[in-house]
Design an enzyme around this catalytic site. Structure first.
Site, PDB file in Angstrom:
ATOM      1  N   ASP A 164     -15.065  76.787  99.713  1.00 50.88           N
ATOM      2  CA  ASP A 164     -14.697  75.910 100.816  1.00 50.88           C
ATOM      3  C   ASP A 164     -15.930  75.316 101.496  1.00 50.88           C
ATOM      4  OD1 ASP A 164     -12.614  75.163 103.005  1.00 50.88           O
ATOM      5  OD2 ASP A 164     -14.153  76.222 104.137  1.00 50.88           O
TER       6      ASP A 164
ATOM      7  N   GLU B 191     -15.708  72.620  96.843  1.00 48.97           N
ATOM      8  CA  GLU B 191     -15.170  71.529  97.661  1.00 48.97           C
ATOM      9  C   GLU B 191     -16.311  70.809  98.373  1.00 48.97           C
ATOM     10  OE1 GLU B 191     -12.483  70.543 101.603  1.00 48.97           O
ATOM     11  OE2 GLU B 191     -13.991  72.117 101.566  1.00 48.97           O
TER      12      GLU B 191
HETATM   13  C1  GLC Z   1     -12.354  72.862 104.343  1.00 53.00           C
HETATM   14  C2  GLC Z   1     -10.867  73.125 104.262  1.00 53.00           C
HETATM   15  C3  GLC Z   1     -10.224  72.742 105.564  1.00 53.00           C
HETATM   16  C4  GLC Z   1     -10.812  73.575 106.657  1.00 53.00           C
HETATM   17  C5  GLC Z   1     -12.339  73.461 106.667  1.00 53.00           C
HETATM   18  C6  GLC Z   1     -12.939  74.521 107.496  1.00 53.00           C
HETATM   19  O1  GLC Z   1     -12.648  71.536 104.457  1.00 53.00           O
HETATM   20  O2  GLC Z   1     -10.325  72.458 103.159  1.00 53.00           O
HETATM   21  O3  GLC Z   1      -8.843  72.900 105.532  1.00 53.00           O
HETATM   22  O4  GLC Z   1     -10.315  73.157 107.893  1.00 53.00           O
HETATM   23  O5  GLC Z   1     -12.886  73.609 105.385  1.00 53.00           O
HETATM   24  O6  GLC Z   1     -12.883  75.761 106.862  1.00 53.00           O
END
Ligand code: GLC
Ligand code: MG
Length: 566
Positions: free
Chosen positions: A222, A285
């Protein structure tokens, strides 16, 4: 790119396509993102849970899914619905117990289904024990987060710099008890970990090992790009896009994202995964520039999510635009790496909301039939849409923070509504009439059970394509992309011995008759594998030897050679 019409024939300035051959051991599978709160509620509290997932594992088998990624299931006060973790090695009781998780893992593996967990390394919840001890200044926890006393300006204390949180507002929050500000690149309940602390690195490595020891198959990482921040804590340059110092786009995030040290930590995690029986996946991500994104491949990610179909494709995209989006990924990816295609997730508006139903089928065709990993966000397979959610019903912190006047443009609630299984109570998601987010009103007609019975439904279409993707021969097929008309984009997946597939998509509002002979060696006869309800595949034209297909507005036609063994 406009088509030039000369003598009644469309001459396109850009007909040259890329040719991309998957590597011998191509990583090519179907990945399904489960948002656990919304997949299936087993205990009737209106919130999805792990037992619910176990109950509905058949859905993955039937949909030809190879791996599931679970958004966070760890202990959390749920301020950011699980992305604020207060214990990384415990299961959140809302979702169940460790035993439930182990049962889920076993049941999934029994079906050849891999399980990917969400690893959230950038921050913890402010309810995490580490943070509580850090606030109190107890070593070594005092150094687990990023603290700074701030700077004095005309006798008033100000945050150390102009950094802005990804959830808007200053990235610094004052804590009286510690007499210092702490850094939070997301919400103030999500303090950033300090990766300059060797203890933090060790803690996070232990968390990876904990879950790998349980037998999971990998991690989705993440918010990877936010891990390290420049220690000089300098102001970031202003973007010039807005004067509002609280707006996310106020600064250029050169000291807070994609730092070299952030890349450098990835191989240390890769090494840990490599200690286990392979394959173990790392999927990252990042929303960044193409070059910054591609760089994660080189540092040990199996892939960085390809969000181009979300961020670059629009309802007005031409065939040349689409071809460019697709070709670019294959052309800029380091050699031998795994391509991947994503059409939606829990942070972005749903595919159908962005491009509409008929065009969405073209996008699903890209996701499932282009080489590489195809990612399905839960509900995409049945064409789930977004529903109006009132301010009173809004629970997403991003939406709440924007206030009543603006929440609709930021809230992620509409893309997180419960999965629509059938036309019974709460769409078959829960026995409870009251669910954590309202079930979309259209569940009576838009639901999996009814779609299974309808040969024109989104699910029937999805299932057909996912079956093709599953075929070993198909995974080896070479990709060829072509622009056939201003809005007609087509690609082939060709093999020498097992036949070929041709996918033709019309993103435009007008019908168009296109000539498929631009594909080398296209045979005289083809089978229709799928065609949007009213499209017409014209017979082989005797004069000129041209294979023509009439593509209605916003349509998809998929043809295979007669010898296709997929
Ligand atoms: C990422 C997740 C999102 C979350 C953020 C903070 O972007 O996909 O949903 O709010 O991280 O953890
Ligand atoms: Mg960070």
């Amino acid at each position: 790119m406009r088509a030039v019409i000369a003598f009644g024939v469309a001459i396109l300035p850009l007909v040259i396509g890329i040719t991309w051959k998957p590597p011998e051991k191509a990583t090519d599978f179907s990945l399904y993102q489960i948002y656990p709160r919304s997949y299936k509620d087993n205990d009737g509290d209106g919130i999805g849970d792990l037992r619910g997932v176990i109950q509905r594992l058949d859905h993955f088998t039937e949909s030809n899914i190879d791996a599931v990624w679970l958004s966070p299931i760890f202990r959390s006060p749920m301020v950011d619905f699980g992305y604020d973790i207060s214990n990384f090695t415990e299961i959140e009781p809302i979702f169940g117990t460790m035993k439930d998780f182990e049962d889920l893992l076993k049941a999934a593996h029994d079906r050849n289904l891999s399980v990917i967990l969400d690893f959230v390394p950038n921050h913890t919840s402010n309810q995490h024990e580490w943070f509580k001890k850090s606030v109190q200044g107890i070593p070594p926890y005092d150094n687990y987060y990023v603290w700074h006393p701030g700077r004095m300006e005309n006798g008033t204390r100000k945050p150390p710099n102009n950094w802005v949180s990804a959830m808007s507002g200053p990235a610094w929050e004052w804590k009286d008890e510690r007499q210092a500000y702490y850094l939070h690149q997301f919400g103030s309940e999500q303090p950033d970990l300090n990766y300059y602390s060797p203890e933090v690195k060790r803690e996070m490595e232990a968390i990876l090992r904990f879950w790998l020891d349980k037998g999971i198959d990998g991690f989705r990482i993440d918010a990877m790009k936010y891990i390290y921040e420049d220690q000089r804590l300098l102001d970031e340059p202003l973007s010039g896009l807005t004067d509002d110092p609280n707006a996310i786009e106020y600064t250029q995030k050169i000291y807070t994202t994609d730092l070299q040290s952030t890349y450098d930590i990835l191989p240390t995690w890769r090494q840990i995964l490599d200690e286990y029986e392979q394959p173990k996946y790392i999927m990252v991500e990042v929303y960044s520039s193409t070059s910054a994104t591609m760089k994660y491949y080189k540092y040990g990610a199996d892939f960085a999510f390809n969000f181009d179909l979300i961020t670059k494709l629009t309802i007005n995209s031409t065939a040349a635009d689409i071809k460019h989006i697709i070709d670019s990924w294959y052309n800029t990816m380091p050699e031998g790496s795994t391509p991947n295609w994503v059409a939606g997730n829990h942070d972005r508006s749903r595919l159908i909301k962005r491009v509409g139903e008929p065009r969405a089928r073209a996008v699903t065709t890209f996701v499932l039939l282009l080489p590489g990993v195809g990612v399905t966000y839960y509900g995409e397979e049945i064409g789930m849409t977004e529903e109006y959610i009132s301010w009173e019903q809004t629970v997403d912190p991003l939406g709440r923070k924007s206030g009543k006047a603006n929440y609709q443009s930021t809230s992620r609630d509409p893309v997180r509504t419960p999965f629509q299984w059938n036309n019974s109570v709460s769409g078959g998601f829960s026995s409870n009439y009251h669910t954590w987010l309202p079930v979309n009103n259209n569940y009576k007609t838009l639901n999996l059970a009814d779609e299974k019975k309808d040969k024109n439904s989104y699910y029937t279409f999805y299932e057909k394509l996912s079956k093709l993707k599953k075929s070993t021969q198909f995974k080896q097929a070479t990709l060829v992309t072509k622009v056939l008309d201003e809005y007609v984009f087509a690609f082939a997946r060709e093999t020498e011995k097992h036949g070929s597939v041709y996918a033709i998509t019309n993103f435009g509002n007008k019908a168009s008759t296109v000539d498929l002979s631009v594909f080398d060696n296209i045979p005289r006869k083809l089978k229709v594998y799928y065609a949007t309800a009213d499209s017409k595949v014209l017979p082989w034209k005797s004069v000129g030897q041209v294979r023509r297909v009439t593509m209605p507005a916003r349509s998809v036609v998929i043809l295979t050679t007669l010898d296709a063994k997929f």
